[in-house]
Scaffold this active site. Structure first.
Site, PDB file in Angstrom:
ATOM      1  CE  LYS A  11      26.939 -24.151 -13.298  1.00 24.35           C
ATOM      2  NZ  LYS A  11      25.785 -23.240 -13.024  1.00 24.35           N
ATOM      3  CE1 TYR A  51      23.701 -23.174 -18.162  1.00 19.83           C
ATOM      4  CE2 TYR A  51      25.932 -22.435 -18.615  1.00 19.83           C
ATOM      5  CZ  TYR A  51      25.032 -23.100 -17.809  1.00 19.83           C
ATOM      6  OH  TYR A  51      25.453 -23.689 -16.644  1.00 19.83           O
ATOM      7  CG  PHE A  59      20.599 -15.079 -15.280  1.00 15.00           C
ATOM      8  CD1 PHE A  59      21.092 -16.248 -15.826  1.00 15.00           C
ATOM      9  CD2 PHE A  59      19.281 -15.048 -14.854  1.00 15.00           C
ATOM     10  CE1 PHE A  59      20.292 -17.374 -15.958  1.00 15.00           C
ATOM     11  CE2 PHE A  59      18.472 -16.171 -14.987  1.00 15.00           C
ATOM     12  CZ  PHE A  59      18.983 -17.336 -15.540  1.00 15.00           C
ATOM     13  NE  ARG A  87      18.260 -30.152 -11.269  1.00 12.13           N
ATOM     14  CZ  ARG A  87      18.485 -28.945 -11.805  1.00 12.13           C
ATOM     15  NH1 ARG A  87      19.248 -28.811 -12.903  1.00 12.13           N
ATOM     16  NH2 ARG A  87      17.994 -27.864 -11.280  1.00 12.13           N
ATOM     17  CB  THR A  93      19.154 -22.601  -8.878  1.00  9.87           C
ATOM     18  OG1 THR A  93      18.452 -23.603  -9.612  1.00  9.87           O
ATOM     19  CG2 THR A  93      19.991 -21.754  -9.816  1.00  9.87           C
ATOM     20  NE  ARG A 104      23.762 -25.607  -8.135  1.00  9.69           N
ATOM     21  CZ  ARG A 104      22.857 -25.729  -9.097  1.00  9.69           C
ATOM     22  NH1 ARG A 104      21.604 -26.065  -8.809  1.00  9.69           N
ATOM     23  NH2 ARG A 104      23.185 -25.519 -10.352  1.00  9.69           N
ATOM     24  CG  ASN A 114      24.940 -22.453  -9.430  1.00  9.02           C
ATOM     25  OD1 ASN A 114      25.759 -22.684 -10.309  1.00  9.02           O
ATOM     26  ND2 ASN A 114      23.636 -22.435  -9.653  1.00  9.02           N
ATOM     27  CG  HIS A 117      24.862 -27.871 -15.958  1.00  6.60           C
ATOM     28  ND1 HIS A 117      23.741 -27.126 -16.220  1.00  6.60           N
ATOM     29  CD2 HIS A 117      24.747 -29.005 -16.708  1.00  6.60           C
ATOM     30  CE1 HIS A 117      22.992 -27.775 -17.108  1.00  6.60           C
ATOM     31  NE2 HIS A 117      23.586 -28.915 -17.416  1.00  6.60           N
ATOM     32  CD  GLU A 128      22.336 -30.218 -20.485  1.00  2.88           C
ATOM     33  OE1 GLU A 128      21.501 -29.322 -20.358  1.00  2.88           O
ATOM     34  OE2 GLU A 128      22.806 -30.855 -19.508  1.00  2.88           O
TER      35      GLU A 128
END
Ligand code: DAT
Ligand code: MG
Length: 140
Positions: A11, A51, A59, A87, A93, A104, A114, A117, A128
């Site tokens: 990100k 998203y 948010f 993950r 998150t 993270r 964060n 993704h 995706e």
């Protein structure tokens, strides 16, 4: 356990701080292989589409603004049970809740900024991946 694929985004908070290599290293050390990768600057339309599942959440606007604020690196990752493996190495998150040694915990700035993704299911991974990559851009 089968070899599968997942979709990852490094990100804007991470690309801005020149952490593309550091994050990718953690993915690779977790047993994931980068089989496709490109740096892009997402359009608002791309981010809103990607998203869309979160569009009712409070948010959403902030999330889209953040994702288009700077370039990102989109990747396809391959490995045994790739979705779960990714993950696990991403961590929770909210970085305040993330386990030691996760991406993270190590790099993220906040629940919004964060750093990464990762797809949450094999089904969503396929959707995706198709959002950002053609088949001939993925070289396993
Ligand atoms: P994850 O990215 O761990 O799959 P998610 O799918 O629930 O988490 O949310 C997608 C992204 O939205 C998340 O990475 C950061 C942002 N986000 C989630 N909850 C948030 C919150 N309470 N405030 C601000 N941003 C949030
Ligand atoms: Mg998610």
């Amino acid at each position: 356990m089968a070899v599968t694929r997942t979709f990852s985004i490094i990100k804007p908070d991470a690309t801005r701080r020149n952490l593309t290599g550091a994050v990718t290293k953690m993915l690779e050390e977790a047993g994931l292989r980068v089989v496709a990768s490109k740096r892009i600057h997402m359009t608002r339309e791309q981010a809103e589409g990607f998203y869309a599942v979160h569009k009712e959440r409070p948010f959403f606007g902030e999330l889209v603004d953040f994702m288009i604020s700077e370039p990102v690196v989109v990747q396809v990752l391959e490995g045994e049970d790739a979705v779960q493996k990714n993950r696990d190495v991403m961590g929770a998150t909210n970085p305040a809740d993330a386990a030691e040694g996760t991406i993270r915990k190590t790099h993220a700035l906040s629940i919004g900024e964060n750093s990464v993704h990762g797809s949450d299911s094999d089904e969503n991974a396929a959707i995706e991946i198709r959002h950002f990559f053609n088949d001939d851009e993925i070289v396993g």
